[in-house]
Design a protein around this motif. Structure first.
Motif, mmCIF file in Angstrom:
data_model
loop_
_atom_site.group_PDB
_atom_site.id
_atom_site.type_symbol
_atom_site.label_atom_id
_atom_site.label_comp_id
_atom_site.label_asym_id
_atom_site.label_seq_id
_atom_site.Cartn_x
_atom_site.Cartn_y
_atom_site.Cartn_z
ATOM 1 N N LEU A 413 0.865 -1.183 0.000
ATOM 2 C CA LEU A 413 0.000 0.000 0.000
ATOM 3 C C LEU A 413 0.900 1.231 0.000
ATOM 4 C CD1 LEU A 413 -2.930 0.977 0.108
ATOM 5 C CD2 LEU A 413 -2.748 1.047 2.592
ATOM 6 N N PRO A 417 -1.193 5.948 -3.991
ATOM 7 C CA PRO A 417 -1.636 4.890 -4.920
ATOM 8 C C PRO A 417 -2.124 5.472 -6.233
ATOM 9 C CG PRO A 417 -3.282 5.242 -3.215
ATOM 10 C CD PRO A 417 -2.076 6.054 -2.819
ATOM 11 N N HIS A 418 -1.867 4.750 -7.300
ATOM 12 C CA HIS A 418 -2.275 5.222 -8.628
ATOM 13 C C HIS A 418 -3.562 4.522 -9.037
ATOM 14 C CE1 HIS A 418 -1.560 7.080 -12.536
ATOM 15 N NE2 HIS A 418 -2.075 5.972 -13.065
ATOM 16 N N LEU A 419 -4.516 5.318 -9.502
ATOM 17 C CA LEU A 419 -5.755 4.780 -10.050
ATOM 18 C C LEU A 419 -5.715 4.941 -11.560
ATOM 19 C CD1 LEU A 419 -8.416 6.106 -7.505
ATOM 20 C CD2 LEU A 419 -7.154 3.952 -7.483
ATOM 21 N N ASN A 427 -10.176 -1.251 -11.008
ATOM 22 C CA ASN A 427 -9.050 -0.732 -10.229
ATOM 23 C C ASN A 427 -8.828 -1.540 -8.963
ATOM 24 O OD1 ASN A 427 -7.545 2.036 -10.905
ATOM 25 N ND2 ASN A 427 -9.550 2.046 -11.907
ATOM 26 N N ARG A 474 -9.140 7.440 -2.534
ATOM 27 C CA ARG A 474 -8.134 6.725 -3.328
ATOM 28 C C ARG A 474 -7.379 5.726 -2.449
ATOM 29 N NH1 ARG A 474 -6.735 9.745 -8.078
ATOM 30 N NH2 ARG A 474 -4.616 8.946 -8.009
ATOM 31 N N GLN A 475 -7.066 6.148 -1.223
ATOM 32 C CA GLN A 475 -6.310 5.264 -0.345
ATOM 33 C C GLN A 475 -7.137 4.055 0.078
ATOM 34 O OE1 GLN A 475 -3.197 4.579 0.019
ATOM 35 N NE2 GLN A 475 -2.556 6.396 1.120
ATOM 36 N N ALA A 478 -7.120 1.587 -2.667
ATOM 37 C CA ALA A 478 -5.846 0.857 -2.646
ATOM 38 C C ALA A 478 -5.842 -0.187 -1.528
ATOM 39 C CB ALA A 478 -4.690 1.840 -2.467
ATOM 40 N N ARG A 481 -7.582 -3.222 -2.706
ATOM 41 C CA ARG A 481 -6.694 -4.079 -3.509
ATOM 42 C C ARG A 481 -5.908 -5.024 -2.597
ATOM 43 N NH1 ARG A 481 -3.815 0.647 -7.150
ATOM 44 N NH2 ARG A 481 -5.582 1.149 -8.520
#
Length: 554
Positions: A413, A417-419, A427, A474-475, A478, A481
């Motif tokens: 992490l 992070p890139h989306l 994603n 966004r975090q 991530a 994920r």
């Protein structure tokens, strides 16, 4: 021809097609010239040769169809080769890791994968087909001339080599200048991207103007290099045209004199006059196409340099598995840093770093910015190779492991992070590409992201290229994920709560605590909230120092 490109499967198949195509083109060129000469000779005698007329019309039609088919085949082959090279290039960059893409190299790689690989169009669709035409068409015309008028065939055979000789003499300078032009372009691309990335910092320190001037100077250097290359290309075209014109004249004048003396028939003279320019035309065109192909060939050399030097799946160069690849240790093996030193040029990031992480440990890495915390995570990820010392997993040196299999055991992490452009579900699914939608939703719930995702215009089908998210959102995506990586036994969190508000930070920390339960974790932490997850705290400031109580960097 570029031998490195010829090793590629798509290029080898394309070359076979070009050889057959050039043979067909040579036959059509001779057939068209001979039929036209016969038709004109018959017309001069006051009659119409219908056979020659039909043959001439058919050959003209076939040459048009052949040119169209060759153009289509060349376009598809070029697209396949470029896609293949880009895939290899990006795979090589991924194997090298983010550390290799630091500084201007990311911009240079972007220029190479974009403009550089596209430059191969000139080579694949122009120069390479012309090479085969230049080999087959002159031989076919010479063969027919030898039968029709041996004296003209001798003149053509003696003057034909002049064109490639002059082309080679000029081409040597062209290749060197194009290489310099390409280096100017890659430097411009790398510096420009580096400047854009740091624009906010440059403006804050009042340095934006100086960097703008440097970009302008690099652009001017590229313009000058391009103009020098173009001047040389135009000069070479003039030289080749002059040599070809003089050579055709050396054939035409004796043919005219022998026709007047009656030693040559009108049909034979017309055939010679029509075929002689066709013998020189492919070589003249080859010289022109040569200049158009040089930028692509310069980029191809750079691509193959990256591919050759890149570590393979097992850590060896060239993309082949390492011969000393060790067996992957069990998932519950200890992770040991053994007197590790890492240098970036003249900068010593870590020195004499030793640390043992037992299964189930959750180690918080704290310390000042630039102390080496992210470098330590990069070592564990296999993105950075120690200058000295070793990183051991279950007693096996990480450098000797299959890094792809090793990374499959990790969940990372990052701080930012890139989306990617795509749906929310896609994603999140990057953590496990084969995950079902139900698994994606479950991971989002575990990461406390399900609520805001369902509030988006299309929920999990929302296109993130069209809809922006906050840093906290966004975090949490991530984090989802990471939840999908159910096989991951080692978690790497690089300041995941940086730049988050209190509510987002609490959500990320709560999710991280549940995810880390029963697993080994390395946590880079600058804020107190994440320290609550840790069982141990290590201060990283060039060296590693174990702390008995949590220490938070200022």
């Amino acid at each position: 021809m570029d031998r490195r490109l010829l090793r590629l499967g798509p290029v080898r198949r394309y070359v076979l097609v070009l050889a057959g195509s050039a043979l067909i083109a040579a036959v059509l060129v001779v057939a068209q010239a001979v039929s036209l000469a016969t038709l004109l000779a018959a017309a001069a005698g006051g009659r119409l040769d219908r056979t020659a007329l039909v043959v001439g019309a058919v050959t003209v039609l076939l040459r048009g169809l052949h040119a169209g088919a060759l153009s289509a085949v060349a376009g598809r082959a070029a697209a396949a080769v470029k896609a293949h090279l880009r895939e290899q290039l990006l795979d090589a960059a991924a194997r090298r890791g983010p550390a290799w893409l630091s500084g201007q190299r990311a911009g240079e790689l972007a220029t190479l994968a974009g403009r550089g690989v596209d430059g191969l169009d000139g080579y694949l669709t122009g120069y390479l087909p012309q090479v085969f035409l230049a080999a087959f068409v002159p031989l076919a015309t010479l063969g027919w001339l030898a039968v029709t008028d041996f004296a003209s065939a001798v003149v053509v055979a003696l003057t034909l080599p002049l064109i490639p000789v002059f082309g080679i003499l000029v081409g040597r300078s062209t290749g060197a200048r194009t290489q310099r032009q390409w280096h100017e372009l890659t430097r411009l691309g790398g510096h420009f991207l580096d400047t854009v990335r740091g624009l906010a910092t440059l403006r804050a320190h009042g340095r934006a103007g100086a960097y703008v001037r440097r970009v302008r100077e690099n652009a001017e250097g590229y313009r000058r290099a391009t103009m020098r290359t173009l001047r040389l290309a135009f000069l070479s075209a003039l030289v080749l045209e002059l040599v070809a014109t003089v050579s055709v004249a050396l054939v035409a004048v004796p043919v005219g004199l022998r026709l007047l003396d009656g030693r040559l028939t009108l049909g034979a003279a017309l055939a010679v006059l029509l075929l002689a320019p066709e013998a020189y035309l492919p070589l003249r065109a080859l010289g022109t196409r040569f200049h158009a192909s040089q930028e692509g060939l310069a980029a191809s050399a750079e691509v193959h340099a990256v591919l050759h030097d890149a570590p393979g799946p097992g850590g060896s160069p060239g993309g082949s598995p390492a011969t000393t690849e060790a067996r992957l240790p069990p998932a519950d093996a200890a992770l040991v840093l053994e007197r590790v030193e890492v240098r970036y040029g003249d900068v010593l990031a870590l020195r004499e770093a030793s640390l043992t992480i037992e299964p189930g440990d959750r180690v918080a890495l704290v310390g000042p910015s630039g102390g080496g915390k992210s470098t330590l995570l990069s070592l564990v990820l296999g993105f950075t190779t120690p200058t000295a010392g070793r990183v051991l997993a279950g007693g096996a040196d990480l450098a000797a492991l299959d890094l792809a299999a090793w990374r499959a055991r990790l969940a990372w992490l990052p701080q930012r992070p890139h989306l990617f452009a795509g749906t929310v579900a896609d994603n999140i699914r990057l953590g496990a590409p084969g995950a079902s939608l139900d698994e994606v939703v479950a991971a989002a719930r575990a990461a406390e992201a399900d609520g805001f995702v369902r509030a988006l215009p299309s929920g999990y089908d929302t296109d993130l290229a069209l809809h922006g998210l906050s840093s906290g959102q966004r975090q949490r995506l991530a984090m989802a994920r990471a939840w999908l990586r159910t096989e991951a036994s080692l978690l790497l969190f690089d300041e995941p709560t940086a730049r988050l508000d209190a509510a987002s930070e609490a959500a990320v920390v709560a999710s991280a605590a549940r995810l880390a339960a029963g697993r080994t974790a390395l946590l880079v932490a600058h804020r107190p909230a994440l320290l609550s997850i840790a069982t141990r705290t290590v201060t990283v400031d060039g060296r590693l120092t174990e702390s008995r109580s949590p220490v938070v960097a200022a």
